[in-house]
Scaffold this motif. Structure first.
Motif: not given
Length: 597
Positions: A218-225
């Motif tokens: 989910i972190r990578f799918l939503t582009g969240t750091s």
């Protein structure tokens, strides 16, 4: 070495069982520090390794050490069940105590708490829908081959659905739901009820891993750091009800306030703020109180809620840059004036507000901020104080000493947690968990169980215990220790029990299909609802990690989230959705079997 061989081959020896637990826990915790993909950016599964090591040790014992594996597993079951449930109760109860004081805040205004629980409901329903779709798909493809079963009335039923229910509860790592399903099957089929725990054992390990992998995806799918999530959390804290304390110095330049008393400004603004001290132009310091009159050019040091600062400063005059302050608030060294941090240790202060204590009026001191669980709060008049809170107090030394006598400030008292109160809460929680809750159309009443009951009671005690003179204060380190011990006891017990039949279930019958089906049941709902929560509901990523763990009632995922975040946001998300999720998991176990079997 003969004595050691005999000891390891005796499954009912207490020493033998203790050796199993010590081996599983020590090795699992050691492996939990290993990061896949490098030390800096790698992924560590933390204490989840305790579960995997437990499966390996459980398999080795039942397939190499015990002369009669089936009897050994049956003999050990009561002991391991006791350790498992005790560990789970300790874990969830300490979680509840930690987040209880702030739990109901997230529901104010119908905001975050409502959104989080809607997401959790969506995850639960998608788990059931995907399980039912895979059940039909598996039958049509011929990969699910469980034999039909006959109920107590002689009617035949598909044997694949109960096994898929077991797979679903392994996939969402929910043991109480499995227990509820077993209860329904025992009522319907008696002694011939299918052993759905085998499906649970097949899906559980990948369920634990799948939940963690889904949060990472989910972190990578939503582009969240991670840094972005930290920044969002800090920004959110600063905006939450204006509770964060803000410190400023203001020069009196506005003529209308000159000659006015501070209590008149309070009444006019209708805002809460504390004037800690005032400096005249000649450098003289004045200990402020309600009767202090403002003078032109006076430097006024103010503590207030951050979102109130602009309005307060605009009325009085111009803000002085921090580097130009006459005296920094924390470094006052005049002979009469002191600034000290005092800890509340007297139980009778628990739950009282500053308005109840009249500290400013009776003791002529100013409390500028309160530190609780590492967070600084503005000392508002209606803020309810709790044992363990640290107050920053400004005033003359003799007055500060009087406040010390009022609140206790004896740190040694906090070194010994109130264990009796903790276990009394657990007692009430276990009783609440066994309380039958009738549901229209459902023959067997549902229960919150040994996990849901203590968690609900702990949250209520943490939030409202002061009203009943209940003090369950534990230091952060003590709370963390109890949680960690409870978690590893639970995981090691589940692993040792699952290891007895894990390999056989995977290699025989439909076991391999249970694994990939369980993985889909785990991951697909989390990816869908996780993206919705992050992209459309704008939930903080760390809170979302806790929500995902809580909706699956999965302690290992919460442990991973806590290690990743390094703050309390995952615990808040976990405990916010856990009670409703636990209830729905237990309810769905019964509804699916009753309406689809």
């Amino acid at each position: 070495m003969e004595w050691l061989i005999k000891l390891m081959q005796n499954p009912m020896s207490i020493a033998h069982i203790m050796i199993l637990y010590a081996l599983v826990i020590s090795l699992g915790v050691k492996l939990g520090r290993w990061k896949i993909g490098g030390k800096k950016n790698g992924i560590a599964f933390g204490v989840t390794w305790v579960l995997f090591v437990g499966i390996i040790v459980g398999h080795i014992c039942t397939h190499g050490l015990y002369a009669d594996p089936a009897q050994a597993v049956a003999d050990q079951k009561p002991i391991i069940d006791l350790v498992k449930e005790l560990g789970l109760i300790l874990f969830v109860y300490c979680i509840g105590l930690q987040v209880g004081p702030s739990f109901f805040e997230v529901f104010k205004g119908g905001g975050g708490g409502v959104k989080m629980n809607l997401l959790a409901v969506g995850i639960v329903l998608l788990n059931v829908i995907i399980m039912l779709c895979l059940w039909q798909l598996g039958k049509s493809m011929g990969v699910l081959t469980a034999a039909p079963i006959t109920d107590v009335n002689g009617s035949a039923h598909d044997g694949n659905l109960p096994m898929m229910v077991g797979v679903m509860y392994g996939a969402v790592t929910n043991t109480p739901g499995l227990g509820a399903a077993n209860g329904v099957l025992a009522e319907l089929f008696g002694d011939v009820a299918p052993a759905i725990a085998n499906g649970y054992a097949c899906a559980y390990p990948l369920g634990v891993v799948g939940i963690i992998l889904a949060t990472i995806a989910i972190r990578f799918l939503t582009g969240t750091s991670l840094q972005e999530a930290h920044d969002e959390l800090k920004e959110g804290e600063s905006k939450s009800a204006g509770a964060k304390a803000f410190h400023m110095a203001v020069r009196v330049t506005n003529a209308p306030v000159v000659g006015r008393k501070l209590h008149q400004l309070h009444d006019f603004l209708n805002r809460q703020f504390v004037v800690t001290r005032c400096f005249l132009e000649n450098g003289e310091v004045i200990i402020a109180n309600g009767e202090t009159e403002l003078q032109l050019g006076m430097e006024v040091h103010i503590t207030c809620a951050e979102d109130e600062a602009e309005a307060i400063s605009a009325l009085i005059g111009e803000i002085i840059p921090r580097g130009q302050w006459t005296e920094a608030e924390e470094n006052t060294d005049t002979t009469d004036y002191v600034s000290q941090r005092l800890v509340i240790t007297k139980p009778e202060i628990n739950g009282k507000t500053f308005a109840d204590l009249h500290i400013s009026t009776y003791y002529n001191v100013n409390v500028t901020r309160v530190t609780r669980n590492g967070m600084e709060l503005f000392a508002a008049r209606d803020l309810r104080l709790m044992v363990g809170d640290r107050l920053l107090i400004n005033g003359r030394k003799e007055n500060v000493d009087r406040v010390r006598d009022l609140i206790g400030a004896n740190v040694k008292h906090l070194d010994h947690p109130n264990v009796g109160a903790i276990f009394f809460g657990i007692l009430v929680g276990v009783l609440v968990g066994q309380l039958p809750i009738p549901i229209p159309g459902v023959e067997i009443p549902v229960k919150l169980g040994l996990a849901g009951g203590p968690l609900v009671v702990a949250i209520l005690i943490g939030a409202f215990g002061y009203r009943f003179k209940i003090n369950t204060y534990t230091s952060s380190s003590a709370n963390m220790l109890l949680r960690e011990v409870g978690l590893i006891l639970f995981l090691s017990s589940v692993g040792i029990q699952a290891g007895a039949k894990f390999v056989d279930t995977v290699t025989a019958g439909d076991g391999v299909h249970y694994i990939w089906m369980g993985f889909l049941i785990t991951v697909v709902p989390l990816l869908i609802m996780g993206v919705v929560g992050r992209k459309f509901m704008k939930l903080n990523y760390f809170t979302l990690m806790g929500l995902i763990a809580g909706s699956n009632t999965d302690p290992p995922a919460l442990a991973f989230a806590n290690a990743t975040a390094g703050n309390n946001a995952p615990a808040v998300g976990y405990s916010t959705v856990y009670p409703l999720s636990m209830f729905l998991r237990i309810l769905m176990a019964q509804l699916v079997l009753i309406f689809f079997l």
